[in-house]
Design a protein around this motif. Structure first.
Motif, mmCIF file in Angstrom:
data_model
loop_
_atom_site.group_PDB
_atom_site.id
_atom_site.type_symbol
_atom_site.label_atom_id
_atom_site.label_comp_id
_atom_site.label_asym_id
_atom_site.label_seq_id
_atom_site.Cartn_x
_atom_site.Cartn_y
_atom_site.Cartn_z
ATOM 1 N N SER A 73 -6.145 -6.679 -8.618
ATOM 2 C CA SER A 73 -5.346 -5.652 -9.294
ATOM 3 C C SER A 73 -4.076 -5.492 -8.483
ATOM 4 O O SER A 73 -4.133 -5.297 -7.267
ATOM 5 C CB SER A 73 -6.098 -4.317 -9.343
ATOM 6 O OG SER A 73 -7.282 -4.455 -10.085
ATOM 7 N N LEU A 74 -2.933 -5.580 -9.150
ATOM 8 C CA LEU A 74 -1.647 -5.532 -8.458
ATOM 9 C C LEU A 74 -0.938 -4.215 -8.720
ATOM 10 O O LEU A 74 -1.021 -3.665 -9.817
ATOM 11 C CB LEU A 74 -0.754 -6.679 -8.932
ATOM 12 C CG LEU A 74 -1.333 -8.083 -8.803
ATOM 13 C CD1 LEU A 74 -0.368 -9.101 -9.392
ATOM 14 C CD2 LEU A 74 -1.646 -8.412 -7.359
ATOM 15 N N ASP A 75 -0.201 -3.737 -7.710
ATOM 16 C CA ASP A 75 0.641 -2.559 -7.936
ATOM 17 C C ASP A 75 1.961 -3.037 -8.556
ATOM 18 O O ASP A 75 2.178 -4.249 -8.715
ATOM 19 C CB ASP A 75 0.819 -1.765 -6.646
ATOM 20 C CG ASP A 75 1.620 -2.471 -5.564
ATOM 21 O OD1 ASP A 75 2.266 -3.507 -5.850
ATOM 22 O OD2 ASP A 75 1.603 -2.005 -4.417
ATOM 23 N N PRO A 76 2.856 -2.127 -8.925
ATOM 24 C CA PRO A 76 4.084 -2.540 -9.621
ATOM 25 C C PRO A 76 4.973 -3.531 -8.872
ATOM 26 O O PRO A 76 5.708 -4.290 -9.488
ATOM 27 C CB PRO A 76 4.822 -1.219 -9.859
ATOM 28 C CG PRO A 76 3.740 -0.196 -9.902
ATOM 29 C CD PRO A 76 2.716 -0.673 -8.907
ATOM 30 N N VAL A 77 4.903 -3.558 -7.545
ATOM 31 C CA VAL A 77 5.746 -4.500 -6.798
ATOM 32 C C VAL A 77 5.011 -5.776 -6.427
ATOM 33 O O VAL A 77 5.564 -6.641 -5.760
ATOM 34 C CB VAL A 77 6.372 -3.842 -5.544
ATOM 35 C CG1 VAL A 77 7.335 -2.741 -5.929
ATOM 36 C CG2 VAL A 77 5.311 -3.331 -4.605
ATOM 37 N N HIS A 105 -0.692 0.582 0.467
ATOM 38 C CA HIS A 105 0.589 0.134 1.027
ATOM 39 C C HIS A 105 1.548 1.301 1.140
ATOM 40 O O HIS A 105 1.501 2.227 0.345
ATOM 41 C CB HIS A 105 1.215 -0.940 0.124
ATOM 42 C CG HIS A 105 0.347 -2.127 -0.068
ATOM 43 N ND1 HIS A 105 -0.637 -2.179 -1.011
ATOM 44 C CD2 HIS A 105 0.294 -3.314 0.587
ATOM 45 C CE1 HIS A 105 -1.258 -3.343 -0.949
ATOM 46 N NE2 HIS A 105 -0.713 -4.047 0.010
ATOM 47 N N ASN A 106 2.476 1.217 2.095
ATOM 48 C CA ASN A 106 3.525 2.224 2.206
ATOM 49 C C ASN A 106 4.779 1.744 1.472
ATOM 50 O O ASN A 106 4.760 0.680 0.837
ATOM 51 C CB ASN A 106 3.816 2.560 3.675
ATOM 52 C CG ASN A 106 4.327 1.372 4.465
ATOM 53 O OD1 ASN A 106 4.773 0.365 3.907
ATOM 54 N ND2 ASN A 106 4.253 1.476 5.790
ATOM 55 N N ALA A 107 5.873 2.501 1.557
ATOM 56 C CA ALA A 107 7.099 2.169 0.839
ATOM 57 C C ALA A 107 7.729 0.860 1.310
ATOM 58 O O ALA A 107 8.518 0.246 0.589
ATOM 59 C CB ALA A 107 8.107 3.314 0.972
ATOM 60 N N ALA A 108 7.378 0.407 2.513
ATOM 61 C CA ALA A 108 7.904 -0.860 3.040
ATOM 62 C C ALA A 108 6.975 -2.032 2.713
ATOM 63 O O ALA A 108 7.135 -3.117 3.245
ATOM 64 C CB ALA A 108 8.106 -0.752 4.547
ATOM 65 N N ASN A 109 5.995 -1.803 1.837
ATOM 66 C CA ASN A 109 5.017 -2.813 1.427
ATOM 67 C C ASN A 109 4.120 -3.270 2.565
ATOM 68 O O ASN A 109 3.575 -4.363 2.533
ATOM 69 C CB ASN A 109 5.688 -4.031 0.775
ATOM 70 C CG ASN A 109 6.326 -3.685 -0.530
ATOM 71 O OD1 ASN A 109 5.825 -2.837 -1.260
ATOM 72 N ND2 ASN A 109 7.424 -4.334 -0.832
#
Length: 126
Positions: A73-77, A105-109
Motif C-alpha cells: 500500500s503506497l502513500d500519495p508520494v 514517514h515524516n515530511a522528508a520521506n
C-alpha cells in the motif's frame, strides 16, 4: 505511408510480458526447471509503481498462487506504508499466519516508525 508501413505501425504493441517497459510476469519455462513456485506476476498502479508481486506457478492456462506473494500500500508520494506477505497458498492477504509490516514517514520521506501490522505504535526509528 505505404501499406507495409501502415501494417507495421498498426501492429506495434508491447509483448504480453511487458507493460510500457515494466515487467508484468516472469515464467520459468526451462525444461527441468521443476520448482513450481518460481513464476511471478506483477501489478502496477497508474504511475507504474509496483503494488503486488504474486509468486506461484503458471499452469499454461492460469496462475496458481503460492506462499510468498506480496502486496504494498503506497502513500500519495510513493512510500509504502504497508506490506503484506501471503504465507499461505490461497492467494489472499490478511489471513491468519500471513505477515504484515508497516512504515510511517515524516515530511522528508524518512521512515520514522516500523510496525508489525498489529494495533498500537510500532518501533521508532532513530
Amino acid at each position: 505511408m505505404t501499406a507495409i508501413a501502415t501494417a507495421i505501425a498498426s501492429s506495434k504493441s508491447f509483448p504480453d510480458a511487458v507493460k510500457a517497459g515494466a515487467r508484468t510476469q516472469r515464467f520459468d519455462a526451462r525444461p527441468g526447471a521443476g520448482i513450481g513456485t518460481r513464476d511471478e506476476q506483477y501489478l502496477y498502479d497508474g504511475l507504474d509503481r509496483l503494488l503486488e508481486a504474486k509468486r506461484g506457478a503458471w499452469t499454461g492456462i492460469a496462475f496458481a498462487p503460492a506462499a510468498g506473494s506480496r502486496l504494498w500500500s503506497l502513500d500519495p508520494v510513493g512510500n509504502w506504508d504497508r506490506m503484506e506477505t501471503d504465507l499461505a497458498t490461497i492467494g489472499t492477504y490478511g489471513d491468519a499466519g500471513d505477515a504484515t509490516l508497516t512504515h510511517a514517514h515524516n515530511a522528508a520521506n524518512e521512515i520514522t516508525e516500523i510496525g508489525d501490522g498489529t494495533e498500537g505504535p510500532g518501533d521508532a526509528c532513530t
